[in-house]
Design a protein around this motif. Structure first.
Motif, PDB file in Angstrom:
ATOM      1  N   GLU A  43       0.839  -1.205   0.000  1.00  0.00           N
ATOM      2  CA  GLU A  43       0.000   0.000   0.000  1.00  0.00           C
ATOM      3  C   GLU A  43       0.872   1.252   0.000  1.00  0.00           C
ATOM      4  OE1 GLU A  43      -3.917   0.413   1.937  1.00  0.00           O
ATOM      5  OE2 GLU A  43      -3.251  -1.294   3.138  1.00  0.00           O
ATOM      6  N   MET A  44       1.920   1.236   0.806  1.00  0.00           N
ATOM      7  CA  MET A  44       2.802   2.395   0.878  1.00  0.00           C
ATOM      8  C   MET A  44       3.538   2.614  -0.435  1.00  0.00           C
ATOM      9  SD  MET A  44       4.266   1.975   4.756  1.00  0.00           S
ATOM     10  CE  MET A  44       5.246   3.485   4.718  1.00  0.00           C
ATOM     11  N   ALA A  45       3.938   1.529  -1.086  1.00  0.00           N
ATOM     12  CA  ALA A  45       4.617   1.656  -2.377  1.00  0.00           C
ATOM     13  C   ALA A  45       3.700   2.306  -3.404  1.00  0.00           C
ATOM     14  CB  ALA A  45       5.065   0.282  -2.855  1.00  0.00           C
ATOM     15  N   GLU A  46       2.412   1.941  -3.363  1.00  0.00           N
ATOM     16  CA  GLU A  46       1.442   2.562  -4.271  1.00  0.00           C
ATOM     17  C   GLU A  46       1.308   4.049  -3.966  1.00  0.00           C
ATOM     18  OE1 GLU A  46      -3.220   1.978  -5.714  1.00  0.00           O
ATOM     19  OE2 GLU A  46      -2.326   0.642  -4.217  1.00  0.00           O
ATOM     20  N   GLN A  47       1.297   4.404  -2.697  1.00  0.00           N
ATOM     21  CA  GLN A  47       1.185   5.805  -2.309  1.00  0.00           C
ATOM     22  C   GLN A  47       2.392   6.610  -2.773  1.00  0.00           C
ATOM     23  OE1 GLN A  47       0.340   5.956   1.910  1.00  0.00           O
ATOM     24  NE2 GLN A  47      -1.219   4.373   1.711  1.00  0.00           N
ATOM     25  N   ILE A  48       3.573   6.014  -2.694  1.00  0.00           N
ATOM     26  CA  ILE A  48       4.776   6.710  -3.155  1.00  0.00           C
ATOM     27  C   ILE A  48       4.644   7.052  -4.638  1.00  0.00           C
ATOM     28  CG2 ILE A  48       7.242   6.439  -3.605  1.00  0.00           C
ATOM     29  CD1 ILE A  48       7.309   4.722  -0.993  1.00  0.00           C
ATOM     30  N   GLY A  49       4.131   6.098  -5.426  1.00  0.00           N
ATOM     31  CA  GLY A  49       3.924   6.355  -6.845  1.00  0.00           C
ATOM     32  C   GLY A  49       2.922   7.475  -7.083  1.00  0.00           C
ATOM     33  N   GLU A  50       1.875   7.524  -6.260  1.00  0.00           N
ATOM     34  CA  GLU A  50       0.880   8.577  -6.398  1.00  0.00           C
ATOM     35  C   GLU A  50       1.454   9.937  -6.016  1.00  0.00           C
ATOM     36  OE1 GLU A  50      -3.031   5.718  -5.748  1.00  0.00           O
ATOM     37  OE2 GLU A  50      -2.280   6.940  -4.078  1.00  0.00           O
ATOM     38  N   GLU A  51       2.285   9.984  -4.980  1.00  0.00           N
ATOM     39  CA  GLU A  51       2.925  11.248  -4.619  1.00  0.00           C
ATOM     40  C   GLU A  51       3.808  11.751  -5.759  1.00  0.00           C
ATOM     41  OE1 GLU A  51       2.118  12.997  -2.177  1.00  0.00           O
ATOM     42  OE2 GLU A  51       1.201  11.601  -0.760  1.00  0.00           O
ATOM     43  N   ARG A  52       4.466  10.844  -6.440  1.00  0.00           N
ATOM     44  CA  ARG A  52       5.279  11.219  -7.602  1.00  0.00           C
ATOM     45  C   ARG A  52       4.401  11.878  -8.667  1.00  0.00           C
ATOM     46  NH1 ARG A  52       6.223   8.911 -12.569  1.00  0.00           N
ATOM     47  NH2 ARG A  52       8.259   9.362 -13.525  1.00  0.00           N
ATOM     48  N   THR A  53       3.229  11.308  -8.910  1.00  0.00           N
ATOM     49  CA  THR A  53       2.307  11.875  -9.886  1.00  0.00           C
ATOM     50  C   THR A  53       1.863  13.273  -9.478  1.00  0.00           C
ATOM     51  OG1 THR A  53       1.508   9.688 -10.532  1.00  0.00           O
ATOM     52  CG2 THR A  53       0.066  11.553 -11.012  1.00  0.00           C
ATOM     53  N   HIS A  54       1.567  13.458  -8.187  1.00  0.00           N
ATOM     54  CA  HIS A  54       1.156  14.774  -7.695  1.00  0.00           C
ATOM     55  C   HIS A  54       2.268  15.793  -7.930  1.00  0.00           C
ATOM     56  CE1 HIS A  54      -1.329  12.352  -4.508  1.00  0.00           C
ATOM     57  NE2 HIS A  54      -1.722  12.130  -5.743  1.00  0.00           N
ATOM     58  N   TYR A  55       3.476  15.405  -7.558  1.00  0.00           N
ATOM     59  CA  TYR A  55       4.626  16.296  -7.691  1.00  0.00           C
ATOM     60  C   TYR A  55       4.827  16.695  -9.163  1.00  0.00           C
ATOM     61  CZ  TYR A  55       9.541  17.714  -7.876  1.00  0.00           C
ATOM     62  OH  TYR A  55      10.713  18.388  -8.110  1.00  0.00           O
ATOM     63  N   LEU A  56       4.787  15.730 -10.057  1.00  0.00           N
ATOM     64  CA  LEU A  56       5.019  16.022 -11.473  1.00  0.00           C
ATOM     65  C   LEU A  56       3.921  16.918 -12.043  1.00  0.00           C
ATOM     66  CD1 LEU A  56       6.264  12.544 -12.750  1.00  0.00           C
ATOM     67  CD2 LEU A  56       7.629  14.614 -12.351  1.00  0.00           C
TER      68      LEU A  56
END
Length: 217
Positions: A43-56
């Motif tokens: 779950e945390m790994a998925e969240q990290i990917g989503e934070e990357r999307t937000h940042y970009l």
């Protein structure tokens, strides 16, 4: 206090959101190997990917409308966040990152986005889509911790939850955003304080914590 234009204030806020999302991604990554089980890690790994999307998404807006990303968070502030989060136990990490930074932070982003222009709305859309789920993750994990103990142990965990809310809130209050920023984008410091209190109450209620009582203690 000098007035800010909408463009200036929104540029500062989007710069801030980008930096906070990057720091959140960093904090999640640091805690991923220490999570209690493989399911939580995924779950945390998925969240990290989503934070990357937000940042970009935010950096793309800054590149298009503001000449690129300009850091506004002092390195000392970022170091303070890292020290706070990395020196914590699992409970404190969940409170600071998932409840306050993500759960409360997104309530403020929602308010800013409400009166924003379409470009800003589009820029913030990924955050508005995902951050509620990140906060729900924190609530689920904290409830799991609280349900694993009872009596004085549970009371002590609840005390630590409230203490952690205070610690990260004090750090957040030193960010370089002023009432002039909020007024320029259509809200106010007073309105946002009410939003923060309401969202904290919503997040803490499932944990059996009455924020209206704990915050006035």
């Amino acid at each position: 206090m000098s007035r800010l234009t909408y463009k200036h204030a929104m540029t500062d806020l989007v710069n801030l959101y980008a930096e906070i999302d990057h720091l959140t991604m960093e904090c999640c990554a640091a805690w991923l190997p220490k999570a209690p089980d493989r399911h939580v890690q995924l779950e945390m790994a998925e969240q990290i990917g989503e934070e990357r999307t937000h940042y970009l998404s935010q950096v793309a807006w800054l590149n298009r409308y503001a000449g690129g990303h300009t850091p506004i968070v002092l390195p000392s502030w970022a170091d303070s966040l890292r020290t706070l989060v990395n020196g914590m136990q699992w409970l404190e990490y969940l409170v600071c990152v998932h409840l306050v930074i993500e759960g409360v932070g997104i309530a403020l982003v929602e308010r800013v986005a409400r009166d924003a222009d379409q470009g800003v709305k589009d820029c913030l859309a990924p955050s508005l889509r995902d951050e509620g789920g990140h906060a729900s993750f924190g609530v689920r994990q904290l409830r799991r911790l609280l349900q694993s103990v009872d009596g004085e142990e549970r009371k002590e965990l609840k005390r630590r939850v409230v203490e952690s809310v205070g610690a990260i809130s004090r750090l957040a209050s030193s960010l370089p955003i002023t009432s002039a920023h909020w007024e320029a984008v259509g809200t106010s410091a007073d309105e946002l304080r009410e939003i923060v209190a309401k969202r904290l109450g919503m997040l803490l209620s499932p944990l059996g914590i009455d924020y209206s009582v704990s915050s006035s203690a």
